[in-house]
Design a protein around this motif. Structure first.
Motif, PDB file in Angstrom:
ATOM      1  N   LEU A 171      10.969 -17.330   8.267  1.00  0.00           N
ATOM      2  CA  LEU A 171       9.942 -16.311   8.737  1.00  0.00           C
ATOM      3  C   LEU A 171       8.780 -16.911   9.518  1.00  0.00           C
ATOM      4  O   LEU A 171       8.029 -17.937   9.081  1.00  0.00           O
ATOM      5  N   LYS A 172       8.723 -16.339  10.736  1.00  0.00           N
ATOM      6  CA  LYS A 172       6.978 -16.788  11.361  1.00  0.00           C
ATOM      7  C   LYS A 172       6.053 -16.367  10.324  1.00  0.00           C
ATOM      8  O   LYS A 172       6.108 -15.510   9.944  1.00  0.00           O
ATOM      9  N   PRO A 173       4.886 -17.161  10.593  1.00  0.00           N
ATOM     10  CA  PRO A 173       3.627 -17.223   9.807  1.00  0.00           C
ATOM     11  C   PRO A 173       2.995 -15.821   9.748  1.00  0.00           C
ATOM     12  O   PRO A 173       2.976 -15.095   8.634  1.00  0.00           O
ATOM     13  N   ALA A 174       3.227 -14.927  10.858  1.00  0.00           N
ATOM     14  CA  ALA A 174       2.714 -13.593  10.974  1.00  0.00           C
ATOM     15  C   ALA A 174       3.627 -12.676  10.059  1.00  0.00           C
ATOM     16  O   ALA A 174       2.860 -11.651   9.419  1.00  0.00           O
ATOM     17  N   VAL A 175       4.731 -12.865  10.213  1.00  0.00           N
ATOM     18  CA  VAL A 175       5.731 -11.884   9.495  1.00  0.00           C
ATOM     19  C   VAL A 175       5.566 -12.163   8.068  1.00  0.00           C
ATOM     20  O   VAL A 175       5.690 -11.335   7.132  1.00  0.00           O
ATOM     21  N   LEU A 176       5.488 -13.397   7.676  1.00  0.00           N
ATOM     22  CA  LEU A 176       5.239 -13.809   6.165  1.00  0.00           C
ATOM     23  C   LEU A 176       4.141 -13.353   5.475  1.00  0.00           C
ATOM     24  O   LEU A 176       4.224 -12.602   4.619  1.00  0.00           O
ATOM     25  N   GLU A 177       2.874 -13.431   6.386  1.00  0.00           N
ATOM     26  CA  GLU A 177       1.835 -12.621   6.188  1.00  0.00           C
ATOM     27  C   GLU A 177       1.797 -11.050   5.877  1.00  0.00           C
ATOM     28  O   GLU A 177       1.390 -10.487   4.721  1.00  0.00           O
ATOM     29  N   THR A 178       2.564 -10.440   6.534  1.00  0.00           N
ATOM     30  CA  THR A 178       2.691  -9.162   6.804  1.00  0.00           C
ATOM     31  C   THR A 178       3.585  -8.548   5.551  1.00  0.00           C
ATOM     32  O   THR A 178       3.129  -7.693   4.727  1.00  0.00           O
ATOM     33  N   ILE A 179       4.526  -9.306   5.132  1.00  0.00           N
ATOM     34  CA  ILE A 179       5.359  -8.921   4.027  1.00  0.00           C
ATOM     35  C   ILE A 179       4.649  -9.157   2.592  1.00  0.00           C
ATOM     36  O   ILE A 179       4.490  -8.465   1.773  1.00  0.00           O
ATOM     37  N   PHE A 180       4.106 -10.410   2.324  1.00  0.00           N
ATOM     38  CA  PHE A 180       3.354 -10.604   1.210  1.00  0.00           C
ATOM     39  C   PHE A 180       1.927 -10.327   1.091  1.00  0.00           C
ATOM     40  O   PHE A 180       1.476 -10.305  -0.195  1.00  0.00           O
TER      41      PHE A 180
ATOM     42  N   ASP B 155     -11.010  -5.375  -4.419  1.00  0.00           N
ATOM     43  CA  ASP B 155     -10.826  -4.878  -3.189  1.00  0.00           C
ATOM     44  C   ASP B 155      -9.428  -5.454  -2.553  1.00  0.00           C
ATOM     45  O   ASP B 155      -8.745  -4.637  -1.789  1.00  0.00           O
ATOM     46  N   LEU B 156      -8.805  -6.364  -3.039  1.00  0.00           N
ATOM     47  CA  LEU B 156      -7.684  -7.108  -2.709  1.00  0.00           C
ATOM     48  C   LEU B 156      -6.758  -6.009  -3.097  1.00  0.00           C
ATOM     49  O   LEU B 156      -5.453  -5.816  -2.161  1.00  0.00           O
ATOM     50  N   TYR B 157      -6.597  -5.247  -4.058  1.00  0.00           N
ATOM     51  CA  TYR B 157      -5.628  -4.006  -4.360  1.00  0.00           C
ATOM     52  C   TYR B 157      -5.557  -2.869  -3.261  1.00  0.00           C
ATOM     53  O   TYR B 157      -4.519  -2.580  -3.136  1.00  0.00           O
ATOM     54  N   GLY B 158      -6.982  -2.757  -2.968  1.00  0.00           N
ATOM     55  CA  GLY B 158      -6.700  -1.758  -1.875  1.00  0.00           C
ATOM     56  C   GLY B 158      -6.260  -2.092  -0.544  1.00  0.00           C
ATOM     57  O   GLY B 158      -5.313  -1.306   0.062  1.00  0.00           O
ATOM     58  N   HIS B 159      -6.401  -3.537  -0.281  1.00  0.00           N
ATOM     59  CA  HIS B 159      -6.016  -4.005   1.144  1.00  0.00           C
ATOM     60  C   HIS B 159      -4.416  -4.077   0.695  1.00  0.00           C
ATOM     61  O   HIS B 159      -3.686  -3.940   1.976  1.00  0.00           O
ATOM     62  N   TYR B 160      -4.016  -4.523  -0.131  1.00  0.00           N
ATOM     63  CA  TYR B 160      -2.581  -4.350  -0.602  1.00  0.00           C
ATOM     64  C   TYR B 160      -1.873  -3.246  -0.128  1.00  0.00           C
ATOM     65  O   TYR B 160      -0.603  -3.245   0.248  1.00  0.00           O
ATOM     66  N   ALA B 161      -2.544  -2.270  -0.804  1.00  0.00           N
ATOM     67  CA  ALA B 161      -1.956  -0.999  -0.646  1.00  0.00           C
ATOM     68  C   ALA B 161      -1.930  -0.616   0.683  1.00  0.00           C
ATOM     69  O   ALA B 161      -0.888   0.037   1.128  1.00  0.00           O
ATOM     70  N   GLU B 162      -2.645  -0.752   1.356  1.00  0.00           N
ATOM     71  CA  GLU B 162      -2.958  -0.367   2.860  1.00  0.00           C
ATOM     72  C   GLU B 162      -1.602  -1.132   3.679  1.00  0.00           C
ATOM     73  O   GLU B 162      -1.279  -0.581   4.629  1.00  0.00           O
ATOM     74  N   ASN B 163      -1.274  -2.313   3.342  1.00  0.00           N
ATOM     75  CA  ASN B 163      -0.354  -3.048   3.910  1.00  0.00           C
ATOM     76  C   ASN B 163       0.943  -2.826   3.528  1.00  0.00           C
ATOM     77  O   ASN B 163       1.852  -3.085   3.963  1.00  0.00           O
ATOM     78  N   LEU B 164       1.159  -2.379   2.360  1.00  0.00           N
ATOM     79  CA  LEU B 164       2.543  -2.180   1.567  1.00  0.00           C
ATOM     80  C   LEU B 164       3.486  -1.503   2.494  1.00  0.00           C
ATOM     81  O   LEU B 164       4.489  -1.740   2.646  1.00  0.00           O
ATOM     82  N   GLU B 165       3.172  -0.249   3.164  1.00  0.00           N
ATOM     83  CA  GLU B 165       4.184   0.317   3.923  1.00  0.00           C
ATOM     84  C   GLU B 165       4.634  -0.461   5.403  1.00  0.00           C
ATOM     85  O   GLU B 165       5.881  -0.493   5.298  1.00  0.00           O
ATOM     86  N   GLN B 166       3.630  -0.948   5.595  1.00  0.00           N
ATOM     87  CA  GLN B 166       4.157  -2.097   6.753  1.00  0.00           C
ATOM     88  C   GLN B 166       4.960  -3.112   6.558  1.00  0.00           C
ATOM     89  O   GLN B 166       5.846  -3.742   7.029  1.00  0.00           O
ATOM     90  N   ALA B 167       4.603  -3.561   5.277  1.00  0.00           N
ATOM     91  CA  ALA B 167       5.476  -4.883   4.583  1.00  0.00           C
ATOM     92  C   ALA B 167       6.678  -4.317   4.418  1.00  0.00           C
ATOM     93  O   ALA B 167       7.794  -5.185   4.597  1.00  0.00           O
ATOM     94  N   ASN B 168       7.097  -3.230   3.645  1.00  0.00           N
ATOM     95  CA  ASN B 168       8.201  -2.749   3.405  1.00  0.00           C
ATOM     96  C   ASN B 168       9.213  -2.457   4.742  1.00  0.00           C
ATOM     97  O   ASN B 168      10.426  -2.777   4.984  1.00  0.00           O
TER      98      ASN B 168
END
Length: 320
Positions: free
Chosen positions: A47-56, A90-103
């Motif tokens: 996976l491209k680094p940007a894609v990897l970053e978005t998923i995880f 705060d990492l948990y909040g950022h993780y939640a914000e990103n989860l929809e896009q990650a899926n």
């Protein structure tokens, strides 16, 4: 007083032990994702680094924070452990914000990227995964945040208020609750957007704009409209939002494009509406609601008592 302190101490020890045991289990599950997915995918370049970053997202940082917390818990250093842990909440909040896009990106990669699809399937068949898929493991941090809230509250309740540790626990509980509200708010807004989109798709054409910023979905259901003159009752589907009430009726079942859709009959703004129960105050059969607007009065009926009560509560709350 001594008995009370002993009881507190026993409960506190049990909670601390359970917190540590579940923390180890949580770390094991995160480690599965990091070891069998993140590390290998980085090395292979599937996976491209940007894609990897978005998923995880910030999963590695979350793992590090929990790992440090578990080391402190093992040594019985709850105070310093909590102080350090609060810095990473705060990492948990950022993780939640990103989860929809990650899926979304994960689904896309499974569909389009053949080598990733094969790799994912192979990793998930490993015995360590116990039949779970990557999609089952990604929401773990947010489930753990919910557990933290209960563990830290229990520890606070069973800690003597005149200790330094009590102050640190109180601060941690406050911080965890704030982040939990942040995460819940993200999910509520996402769920609300899905409901608005669903209703928009149910209505024929684009004349009625359901998708409006700041609008919240509240309730829906079938009600009978009682006409002012002695005509027949009209069954209508009603959608209640924070600012409007929409009345709709089914499109003709033989319509080529819209047989499964609803046609909007009226949109009632709620800012000048008053709601009254005409009857249905007792556990009789159903009830009648009167909705007064500046230029119209709407009488809505249901033979189901619970349904009328639900509508009355929802409407009065929306109007208020």
């Amino acid at each position: 007083v001594e008995d009370q302190r002993a009881r507190w101490e026993r409960k506190r020890s049990r909670t601390a032990k359970e917190l540590l045991e579940t923390e180890h289990k949580y770390l094991e599950q995160l480690d599965l994702v990091l070891t069998y997915f993140v590390t290998i995918l980085k090395a292979k370049g599937t996976l491209k680094p940007a894609v990897l970053e978005t998923i995880f997202g910030p999963l590695e940082s979350l793992y590090s924070a929990s790992h440090v917390l578990s080391l402190h818990l093992e040594k019985g250093n709850l105070g310093p452990g909590l102080e350090n842990f609060c810095l990473s909440l705060d990492l948990y909040g950022h993780y939640a914000e990103n989860l929809e896009q990650a899926n979304k990106i994960l689904k896309e990669q499974v569909r389009k990227n053949k080598s990733f699809r094969k790799f994912k399937k192979l990793q998930e068949t490993r015995p360590q995964f116990q039949g779970r898929e990557l999609e089952d493991l990604l929401p773990l941090p947010l489930q753990r945040l919910h557990q933290y809230k209960h563990f830290f509250r229990d520890l606070l309740e069973n800690t003597s208020p005149d200790t330094a540790e009590y102050q640190k626990l109180a601060k941690t509980v406050k911080s965890v609750c704030e982040v939990s509200h942040w995460v819940q708010d993200i999910f509520d807004k996402r769920e609300n957007s899905l409901q608005l989109l669903r209703v928009q798709k149910l209505l024929k054409g684009q004349k009625t704009q359901v998708l409006t910023p700041g609008r919240w979905y509240i309730h829906e259901g079938w009600l009978s409209v009682v006409p002012s003159k002695g005509e027949e009752l009209k069954n209508r589907m009603f959608f209640l939002f924070s600012d409007i009430l929409i009345a709709a009726k089914p499109c003709h079942p033989l319509h080529l494009l819209n047989s499964n859709k609803l046609s909007c009959q009226a949109v009632y703004p709620l800012h000048q509406c008053s709601v009254d129960k005409v009857f249905g105050h007792t556990w009789s059969q159903g009830g009648l609601l009167s909705l007064s607007f500046p230029h119209k009065t709407l009488l809505l009926m249901s033979s189901n008592q619970q349904e009328i009560n639900d509508w009355y509560r929802s409407l009065t709350a929306a109007v208020r």
